[in-house]
Design a protein around this motif. Structure first.
Motif, PDB file in Angstrom:
ATOM      1  N   LYS A  12       0.834  -1.207   0.000  1.00 38.96           N
ATOM      2  CA  LYS A  12       0.000   0.000   0.000  1.00 38.96           C
ATOM      3  C   LYS A  12       0.869   1.257   0.000  1.00 38.96           C
ATOM      4  CE  LYS A  12      -4.073  -1.962   2.220  1.00 38.96           C
ATOM      5  NZ  LYS A  12      -4.886  -1.992   3.444  1.00 38.96           N
ATOM      6  N   MET A  13       1.974   1.204   0.751  1.00 41.03           N
ATOM      7  CA  MET A  13       2.883   2.344   0.775  1.00 41.03           C
ATOM      8  C   MET A  13       3.464   2.586  -0.617  1.00 41.03           C
ATOM      9  SD  MET A  13       6.413   3.066   2.961  1.00 41.03           S
ATOM     10  CE  MET A  13       5.856   2.152   4.339  1.00 41.03           C
ATOM     11  N   ASP A  15       2.159   1.711  -3.484  1.00 39.64           N
ATOM     12  CA  ASP A  15       1.076   2.190  -4.348  1.00 39.64           C
ATOM     13  C   ASP A  15       0.774   3.664  -4.094  1.00 39.64           C
ATOM     14  OD1 ASP A  15       0.884  -0.347  -5.405  1.00 39.64           O
ATOM     15  OD2 ASP A  15      -0.915  -0.898  -4.264  1.00 39.64           O
ATOM     16  N   GLN A  16       0.788   4.070  -2.821  1.00 39.36           N
ATOM     17  CA  GLN A  16       0.507   5.464  -2.482  1.00 39.36           C
ATOM     18  C   GLN A  16       1.581   6.390  -3.051  1.00 39.36           C
ATOM     19  OE1 GLN A  16      -2.255   6.763  -0.820  1.00 39.36           O
ATOM     20  NE2 GLN A  16      -1.374   8.647  -1.609  1.00 39.36           N
ATOM     21  N   ASP A  19       1.017   6.677  -6.766  1.00 34.14           N
ATOM     22  CA  ASP A  19      -0.137   7.541  -7.040  1.00 34.14           C
ATOM     23  C   ASP A  19       0.168   9.002  -6.748  1.00 34.14           C
ATOM     24  OD1 ASP A  19      -1.507   5.288  -7.798  1.00 34.14           O
ATOM     25  OD2 ASP A  19      -2.706   5.151  -5.952  1.00 34.14           O
ATOM     26  N   ASP A  20       0.909   9.262  -5.670  1.00 36.37           N
ATOM     27  CA  ASP A  20       1.277  10.644  -5.341  1.00 36.37           C
ATOM     28  C   ASP A  20       2.010  11.313  -6.494  1.00 36.37           C
ATOM     29  OD1 ASP A  20       0.153  10.491  -2.820  1.00 36.37           O
ATOM     30  OD2 ASP A  20       2.070  10.354  -1.746  1.00 36.37           O
ATOM     31  N   TYR A  37      10.359  12.211  -2.676  1.00 36.29           N
ATOM     32  CA  TYR A  37      10.476  10.800  -2.330  1.00 36.29           C
ATOM     33  C   TYR A  37      11.902  10.273  -2.493  1.00 36.29           C
ATOM     34  CZ  TYR A  37       5.561  10.108  -1.374  1.00 36.29           C
ATOM     35  OH  TYR A  37       4.311  10.166  -0.804  1.00 36.29           O
ATOM     36  N   SER A  59       8.778   1.942  -5.855  1.00 39.88           N
ATOM     37  CA  SER A  59       7.869   2.887  -6.514  1.00 39.88           C
ATOM     38  C   SER A  59       8.582   3.797  -7.500  1.00 39.88           C
ATOM     39  CB  SER A  59       7.157   3.749  -5.470  1.00 39.88           C
ATOM     40  OG  SER A  59       6.316   2.957  -4.688  1.00 39.88           O
TER      41      SER A  59
END
Length: 134
Positions: A12-13, A15-16, A19-20, A37, A59
Motif C-alpha cells: 500500500k505504501m 502504491d501510495q 499515485d502521489d 520521495y 515505486s
C-alpha cells in the motif's frame, strides 16, 4: 496473518507513492514529488529503515510508469540517489550489498531490515544437503 498484514502495508505504501507522483496536476508538481520521495529514500537508508527504503525504491526506481517519467523528472542528485539504490537492492549475490549495508547499520543503531531477507533466513537452511533426485 501478521506477515501478510506487513506485506500488504508495504504494498500500500508503494502504491501510495506511485499515485502521489502520477496523479499530480502538473509536470512541475510531479518533479517536486519525485525529488521529495528520492530524498526520503536517501534518509530512510541513512537511518537504517531498509523496509521503507525498499518500498520507496520499488515505486520510484522500478515502477515502469515512474521510471518512464523520471528521465525528465530527476536532477543529477536524484539520479545519483536512485543509482546508489540500484546497487543496494541488486538481487545478485543473494542481495549481498543489502546484507552488508544492514550489517553495517546494525553496528551502531536500531535497524529495520528488509523483511524478505529475514523471512528467507527463517524459511531456508543454508548449507544443508539437498536430497538427490532419482
Amino acid at each position: 496473518p501478521n506477515v501478510m498484514s506487513y506485506i500488504e502495508h508495504i504494498n500500500k505504501m508503494s502504491d501510495q507513492i506511485r499515485d502521489d507522483i502520477l496523479l499530480c496536476s502538473s509536470i512541475e508538481e510531479q518533479k517536486d514529488m519525485y525529488v521529495f520521495y528520492a530524498n526520503i529514500l536517501k534518509e530512510a537508508t541513512k537511518i537504517g529503515d531498509f523496509q521503507t527504503a525498499n518500498a520507496i525504491y520499488n515505486s520510484i526506481g522500478l515502477n515502469p510508469a515512474i521510471t518512464t517519467l523520471s528521465g525528465g523528472l530527476g536532477n543529477d542528485q536524484t539520479k545519483s540517489i536512485i543509482e546508489k539504490h540500484d546497487a543496494l537492492f541488486d538481487p545478485s549475490d543473494d542481495q549481498g550489498n543489502l546484507r552488508r549495508a544492514i550489517k553495517k547499520s546494525n553496528s551502531d543503531k536500531a535497524t529495520i531490515p528488509l523483511f524478505s531477507i529475514t523471512l528467507k533466513r527463517l524459511l531456508t537452511a543454508d548449507g544443508l544437503p539437498v536430497p538427490d533426485e532419482e
